[in-house]
Every structure is written in structure tokens, then in C-alpha cells.
Design a protein around this motif. Structure first.
Motif, mmCIF file in Angstrom:
data_model
loop_
_atom_site.group_PDB
_atom_site.id
_atom_site.type_symbol
_atom_site.label_atom_id
_atom_site.label_comp_id
_atom_site.label_asym_id
_atom_site.label_seq_id
_atom_site.Cartn_x
_atom_site.Cartn_y
_atom_site.Cartn_z
ATOM 1 N N ALA A 210 0.799 -1.148 0.058
ATOM 2 C CA ALA A 210 -0.069 0.089 -0.016
ATOM 3 C C ALA A 210 0.950 1.278 -0.156
ATOM 4 C CB ALA A 210 -0.873 0.170 1.090
ATOM 5 N N VAL A 211 0.457 2.100 -0.892
ATOM 6 C CA VAL A 211 1.431 3.659 -0.895
ATOM 7 C C VAL A 211 0.509 4.293 0.057
ATOM 8 C CG1 VAL A 211 2.321 5.245 -2.492
ATOM 9 C CG2 VAL A 211 2.239 2.977 -3.249
ATOM 10 N N ILE A 212 0.986 4.868 1.144
ATOM 11 C CA ILE A 212 0.343 5.848 1.814
ATOM 12 C C ILE A 212 0.497 7.336 0.959
ATOM 13 C CG2 ILE A 212 0.283 7.033 4.171
ATOM 14 C CD1 ILE A 212 -0.549 4.238 4.031
ATOM 15 N N PRO A 213 -0.463 8.039 1.057
ATOM 16 C CA PRO A 213 -0.411 9.458 0.248
ATOM 17 C C PRO A 213 0.961 10.183 0.814
ATOM 18 C CG PRO A 213 -2.676 9.152 1.189
ATOM 19 C CD PRO A 213 -1.852 7.978 1.541
ATOM 20 N N LEU A 214 1.578 10.478 -0.340
ATOM 21 C CA LEU A 214 2.879 11.436 -0.061
ATOM 22 C C LEU A 214 2.581 12.595 0.634
ATOM 23 C CD1 LEU A 214 4.522 10.926 -3.562
ATOM 24 C CD2 LEU A 214 5.171 9.614 -1.332
ATOM 25 N N ALA A 215 3.382 12.894 1.898
ATOM 26 C CA ALA A 215 3.030 14.130 2.365
ATOM 27 C C ALA A 215 3.589 15.307 1.582
ATOM 28 C CB ALA A 215 3.945 14.090 3.779
ATOM 29 N N ASN A 216 2.958 16.374 1.531
ATOM 30 C CA ASN A 216 3.146 17.686 0.719
ATOM 31 C C ASN A 216 4.191 18.411 1.592
ATOM 32 O OD1 ASN A 216 2.984 20.220 -0.528
ATOM 33 N ND2 ASN A 216 0.940 20.730 0.063
ATOM 34 N N SER A 278 7.335 11.668 1.103
ATOM 35 C CA SER A 278 7.072 12.951 0.923
ATOM 36 C C SER A 278 7.569 13.439 -0.265
ATOM 37 C CB SER A 278 7.800 13.943 2.208
ATOM 38 O OG SER A 278 8.995 13.933 1.861
ATOM 39 N N VAL A 279 6.961 14.532 -0.772
ATOM 40 C CA VAL A 279 7.361 15.367 -1.939
ATOM 41 C C VAL A 279 7.234 16.816 -1.896
ATOM 42 C CG1 VAL A 279 5.090 15.239 -2.955
ATOM 43 C CG2 VAL A 279 6.851 15.294 -4.412
ATOM 44 N N SER A 280 8.133 17.536 -2.366
ATOM 45 C CA SER A 280 8.149 18.933 -2.349
ATOM 46 C C SER A 280 8.488 19.462 -3.834
ATOM 47 C CB SER A 280 8.913 19.443 -1.203
ATOM 48 O OG SER A 280 10.270 19.284 -1.597
#
Length: 655
Positions: A210-216, A278-280
Motif C-alpha cells: 500500500a502506498v500511503i499518500p505522499l506528504a506535501n 514526501s514530495v516537495s
């Protein structure tokens, strides 16, 4: 200041919320982005009150004792990111001091208290470590670009971290032998071990993910669409691997921003592994950090950071999926050919998908149109446009016949541009099923889409409906259960509704009752449970459950009116009240004729029911593909007008 908070210089760290803030000159506090591993290391340094924290202690705290870790890469990267966040100069540190050959210590005052006055020069020399029986230290591998996802550096380590060992003449021969063996071992490990954190034995045990939503981490809520979009594209890319079960976006999104133990999430989703990160992004760059966790033991098995130019963002999910598939030792699907995607067009596409999942056609449509305007050969954007037009014909934003033409044109354009995309075949399958009423071509497109992406839950759901429309209920149930397996938290009513369509009313009642007792049930669970009771002849239970549905929809007046109709005239008056209520709603907003026909069927009025079904046919209502699956219409099966409708739609007769 509580024990979970630290204040030093202009910074304040809240351990409970994992939040680092800096007080600016204007006395306004700004949040400083710091990823999980560096944050945990900073907390550890602060906890130790100025004492030296050894590199082994850092490994034990951050990654555990039961794992081989490339400490040079993991620790050095974390220290570098801490220094970047604190604007700390390693040559003249205000906060983090490197103790050569041993570890690190925090040297600034915390909460007004000075650090321990243990001078570095006064510390006893590090005790010699045995050369045998311990894993060698590998050269540091710091991230750079151009390595296909394994970001490797030419630097070995910070010069300040290198320890010097003196060897006396009596130690020369054993020491030389030990050094030689260590170098040989290190060289061998360097050849086979990538520059990442990993546990190969546990990675090999991951068969579902499962891929937990990437944190912004951009600091801007308006960028949520980008983080969610990259999560969606990563799930889609991973789902192409046939031997790895990947949970759908719908279920994974239930955990967006939720602080829950990994084991609990994995148990609820029925998976072995969790991918989180996370992604930015800024105007020109995208930074993504991800880590793979083996859920059974809650341990890290792999982690990596990626820095890419914004023009490469669209290819990052596919690159990452290939790497993860290799880590967990599943057969990887061939990487699709790289196609250039205009960054602005990709951004518009992610915006479009973000709103499409809310079923908001007016917000969705302009973004897909913009993506196509920016890049006319963007196949995925044409597919998104086809899906939006198809949805518009079901929501009333477009007349079904208008939606039919626009959806077909966009879907065929997408197929012409790139037939290797599973979403393109999904768009064609949807069009052939709900608008083209061409069941053979619809099934061919479904099968092709599932060949390209066997873990696409929505396509399994569509295929199940398609099979049921052809009276192939056994095959349909297999597909529906596969959908539920891939999307365990999505459409909580769906399996119950499916049992209704199969006329298995007891199974429907059991499933929908189970869902109604879940904390994740949706309002429509009560709607279909009420219908199941009605078809079972349990009219009192049906009315009581209908009231629950109306209350859940905040329709208190309707709930009271339904109860009054039941009290005054039982199921007959209640059935008529439902019809009158729906017709009243249709005067104010779009209600499909098919839905009105289904409600009238509850009264047993054949003529009026058929009139609305024939009106639905003139509208080319997409719902008519489910005509024979709807049990409310069973009393019409012997009527020639009904049989004529079935024939014109092209359905194999079920009567």
C-alpha cells in the motif's frame, strides 16, 4: 517548556508534532521542512543533553539493531540535512559538532540550559575495536543524479568523520591481515549492495503493498493536488507488476495525514509492505523521499531520495516503481518508452485528476482541456477528458447523447496516440459499455487494460458490471471480489449491491449490515440495505433503514415524512411517497429517467415504469446497461415492451 519541546537559539522543536520552527526578525514563526530520519536524529541529539551520540547508537535508534545499514550514507545524509535546516556551518558549528571517529554532539543551549561541559579534547580516546566479527564500513554514497534511481556519489565520507588508527610493530602482521580481509569483504559487499538502507530477507517477503499518500512538504496546501497526483501515478506504475498486489488509491487515501501505526494500517488493508514518503517542489525542482517498511515487524527495508528537474517529474513514478519491484524481488514489467511530457501540461493533468476523483465535472474539465492545449499529443490527458465527458453524461452536466459523442472522440484520440497505456483502454471499455452498448468490444478493451495493469481496481469493477449485464454472474462475482481485494476501503456498499443484482438477498443483507457497523460505512450502505429488506419482503426493516439513510443525508424532514407514510399506509403508501418525493426533486435538479423508473417499479405500476424506461432509452441513458441486473424490474420480464428494450440495447435476454 515541556519535555517534548526544545528551544535553542531561534529554533523551536515540538517532538510530539514532529515540527521544527524558526523565529524570524518580524517575530513570526516559520515552519522548517525536515524529513523523518533527520528529524529523529535531531531529537536524539537534543535528548542526549550535549553528550556524544555514537554512530552505532544512531543506527540502533533510527534503523534498529537487526539490520545492515550503510551508515556512511544514511547518517551523513541526515546530518547534512539537519545542518541545512539549521543553517549550521560544519567548519564552525553552532549546533551539531562532529566528534572525529566517534559520532556527534549537540553544542547549543537548549531551553536556556547549557550543554554538558564535556570538552571534546578531554574525552578518552576511542577504544580499539576488534577487526574481525564486525561488518566493514562502506564508503559513503551521497545522492547525485544520473544513476537510474540509485543516487550515488563520488565522495567517500566527510573528512571530519575519518578515524586514524596507530599500529605498533608487534601488531603489524595481524593488523595487515585483518585490514586486507576487511578491504576484500568491503569490496565484495560494495559490488552487490546498493547505496541505500535495506533488509533483503524482509523485502523478499513483501507480496502486497500500500502506498500511503505522499506528504506535501512544500508548505503550501494548494500543492496538495501535486502530492496526491504523484501518489496516484506511483500507485498506477507499481500496479503494473503482476506478482505484486497493490492497494488502490481510494483505500490508501483514507490514511492521508493520519498518524497511525504501520502495523494497524497494513492489517486493515491486508498488505505486507507500506511505502510512505514526501514530495516537495519549487519552480524548477522536485524532491521526493520514500521508504519501504515491512509491516509485520515495522522495520525499514529500503529508502531513497530523488531530486529531479521539474521536466523529469512525470517519469519519476515509473522509475521508482521499477526500483521497488527489484527490491522486493518481483518480476518487473518492461518499462514503457519514455515520452516527453510538457511540465505545465503534466501539472494541469494532475489538477484534472485531483478534481475528477471528486466527480466535479465543471472543475475537472478545464484542466484536461488545458493539458491538451499545452501538449496536443498527451494521451493520458485525452483519456482523462474522455472519462470526464463520460461522467458528465451520468451526472447531468451534459445530455447523455452529447456526452457519448465527446467521450468517444477523446477516447479514440487517446488510443491513437498511445495504446500502451492501461487508462486509455479503460476509457474505451467504459465508452463501449455504457454508451456504445457494444459488449464484445467492451470486453476486449477490459481484457487489454487488465493485461497492462492487472491491479487496476476500477477496471475489475467495470468488468464485473459488464459480465453481469451478460448474465455471467459467476465470472462477475470473481471480478467483483478482486476489486474488493484491491480496494478494501472503497465503495463500502458495492459488494452488497452486487449481491442484490445477483438476487442473493440474504447475502446482501449480511454484507450491508456488516458494512453499516463499520466506522467507515458510507450513507449509500443504508440505501441498499433498505432495498435489500424491501426485496426480501421485510418492509418494516426497510422503512427503518430508509430513515437512517435520510438522516445520514441530513434530510430530517424527508425522514419524518417517510415514517409518517409508513405509519398511515404501510409499504404501499411508503412506495408512493418515494415516487412523489423523487419527482419533486426532479423539478429542481437533474434526476435520470432510469432512476425514476426504478423508484416507480416499487409501486408495481408496469405502464408508468415502462414509460420512464423508454424515455431513458431515448436519452441514451448509460444506466440502461444494468437493466436486467436491476431486481426491481423483474416483474416486467414477460412484457413485450421490456423485451423490446433489452433487444435494442443488445443485451442477451435473462427472461
Amino acid at each position: 517548556m515541556s519535555e517534548s519541546q526544545y528551544k535553542f537559539a531561534e529554533f523551536q522543536l515540538d517532538c510530539a508534532s514532529f515540527e521544527l520552527r524558526r523565529q524570524g526578525r518580524s517575530h513570526k514563526s516559520e515552519r522548517i521542512s525536515l524529513e523523518r530520519i533527520p528529524m529523529e536524529l535531531l531529537i536524539l541529539l537534543l535528548e542526549r543533553q550535549g553528550s556524544v551520540v555514537t554512530r552505532q547508537e544512531i543506527v540502533d535508534r533510527l534503523w534498529g539493531k537487526d539490520v545492515f545499514v550503510d551508515t556512511e550514507h544514511g547518517i551523513n545524509t541526515a546530518i547534512r540535512k539537519i545542518r541545512q535546516a539549521l543553517k549550521d556551518d560544519p567548519e564552525s558549528p553552532r549546533f551539531v559538532h562532529t566528534v572525529s571517529g566517534k559520532g556527534y554532539r549537540f553544542v547549543a543551549e537548549k531551553n536556556g540550559d547549557p550543554p554538558h561541559a564535556t570538552a571534546v579534547a578531554a574525552m578518552p580516546p576511542e577504544a580499539p575495536q576488534p577487526m574481525f566479527g564486525q561488518p566493514p564500513t562502506l564508503p559513503a554514497l551521497s545522492p547525485v543524479e544520473g544513476t537510474g534511481g540509485a543516487e550515488i556519489s563520488r565522495r567517500s565520507r566527510d573528512a571530519s568523520d575519518v578515524a586514524t588508527v596507530e599500529i605498533t610493530p608487534s601488531q603489524t602482521k595481524p593488523a595487515i591481515a585483518a585490514v586486507a580481509l576487511s578491504l576484500i569483504t568491503a569490496a565484495a559487499l560494495t559490488l552487490v549492495l546498493p547505496g541505500r538502507i535495506f533488509r533483503t530477507n524482509q523485502a523478499a517477503q513483501i507480496h502486497s503493498l500500500a502506498v500511503i499518500p505522499l506528504a506535501n512538504l512544500s508548505g503550501e496546501p494548494a500543492q496538495d493536488y501535486f502530492a496526491d497526483g504523484m501518489t496516484d501515478e506511483l500507485i498506477t506504475a507499481l500496479a503494473k507488476n503482476r506478482t505484486l498486489r497493490v492497494v488502490s488509491r481510494t483505500s490508501a487515501m483514507q490514511y492521508k495525514g493520519v498518524n497511525r501505526p504501520v502495523r494497524d494500517i497494513a492489517r486493515e488493508l491486508g498488505v505486507d509492505g507500506i511505502l510512505e514518503g514526501s514530495v516537495s517542489r519549487n519552480a524548477n525542482r522536485v524532491h521526493m523521499t520514500v521508504q519501504l517498511i515491512y509491516a509485520l515487524t515495522d522495520t525499514h527495508v529500503w529508502a531513497e531520495s530523488y531530486d529531479r528537474d521539474i521536466s523529469q517529474a512525470s517519469s519519476l513514478p515509473e522509475e521508482l516503481s521499477q526500483t521497488i519491484a527489484k527490491e522486493v524481488r518481483v518480476a518487473t514489467s518492461p518499462a514503457p518508452p519514455q515520452r516527453y511530457i510538457n511540465p505545465e501540461a503534466h501539472d494541469a493533468y494532475l489538477h484534472g485528476r485531483y478534481f475528477w476523483l471528486t466527480h466535479n465535472v465543471p472543475q475537472t474539465l478545464p484542466y484536461f482541456q488545458k493539458a491538451i492545449q499545452l501538449q496536443p499529443d498527451y494521451a493520458a490527458a485525452w483519456s482523462g477528458l474522455a472519462d470526464t465527458y463520460g461522467l458528465a453524461g451520468m451526472t447531468g452536466d451534459l445530455q447523455p447523447r452529447d456526452a457519448m459523442a465527446k467521450s468517444e472522440a477523446a477516447a479514440r484520440k487517446a488510443l491513437e496516440l498511445d495504446h500502451s497505456l492501461p487508462e486509455v483502454h479503460t476509457s474505451m471499455c467504459v465508452w463501449y459499455t455504457y454508451y456504445g452498448w457494444d459488449l464484445a468490444r467492451a470486453e476486449a478493451e477490459c481484457r487489454r487494460g487488465l493485461e497492462l495493469n492487472p491491479n487496476y481496481p476500477e477496471l475489475h469493477h467495470i468488468y464485473a458490471s459488464l459480465l453481469l449485464s451478460q448474465n455471467r454472474s459467476v465470472e462477475a462475482l470473481v471480478e467483483e471480489k478482486r476489486y474488493r481485494e484491491l480496494d478494501p476501503l472503497g465503495r463500502s456498499w458495492d459488494l452488497g449491491e452486487f449481491y442484490l443484482d445477483m438476487r442473493q438477498y440474504d447475502a446482501a443483507i449480511a454484507e450491508l449490515t456488516l458494512q453499516s457497523n463499520s466506522h467507515r460505512y458510507e450513507d449509500r450502505v443504508f440505501f441498499y440495505l433498505s432495498q435489500a429488506y424491501w426485496l426480501k419482503g421485510m418492509y418494516k426493516e426497510s422503512e427503518q433503514t430508509l430513515e437512517k439513510f435520510l438522516q445520514a443525508e441530513h434530510r430530517t424532514d424527508d425522514a419524518a415524512a417517510a415514517h409518517k407514510a409508513w405509519e398511515q399506509g404501510g409499504e404501499k403508501l411508503l412506495a408512493q411517497w418515494k415516487v412523489n418525493n423523487l419527482k419533486a426533486q426532479a423539478r429542481h435538479h437533474y434526476i435520470p429517467n432510469y432512476e425514476i423508473a426504478c423508484t416507480i417499479a416499487g409501486t408495481g405500476e408496469k405502464g408508468e415504469t415502462l414509460e420512464y424506461l423508454e424515455a431513458a432509452y431515448r436519452d441514451h441513458s448509460p444506466n440502461l446497461i444494468d437493466l436486467q441486473g436491476e431486481p426491481m424490474f423483474d416483474f416486467l420480464h414477460s412484457d413485450p415492451r421490456y423485451q423490446s428494450l433489452v433487444k435494442k440495447i443488445g443485451l442477451p435476454p435473462a427472461y
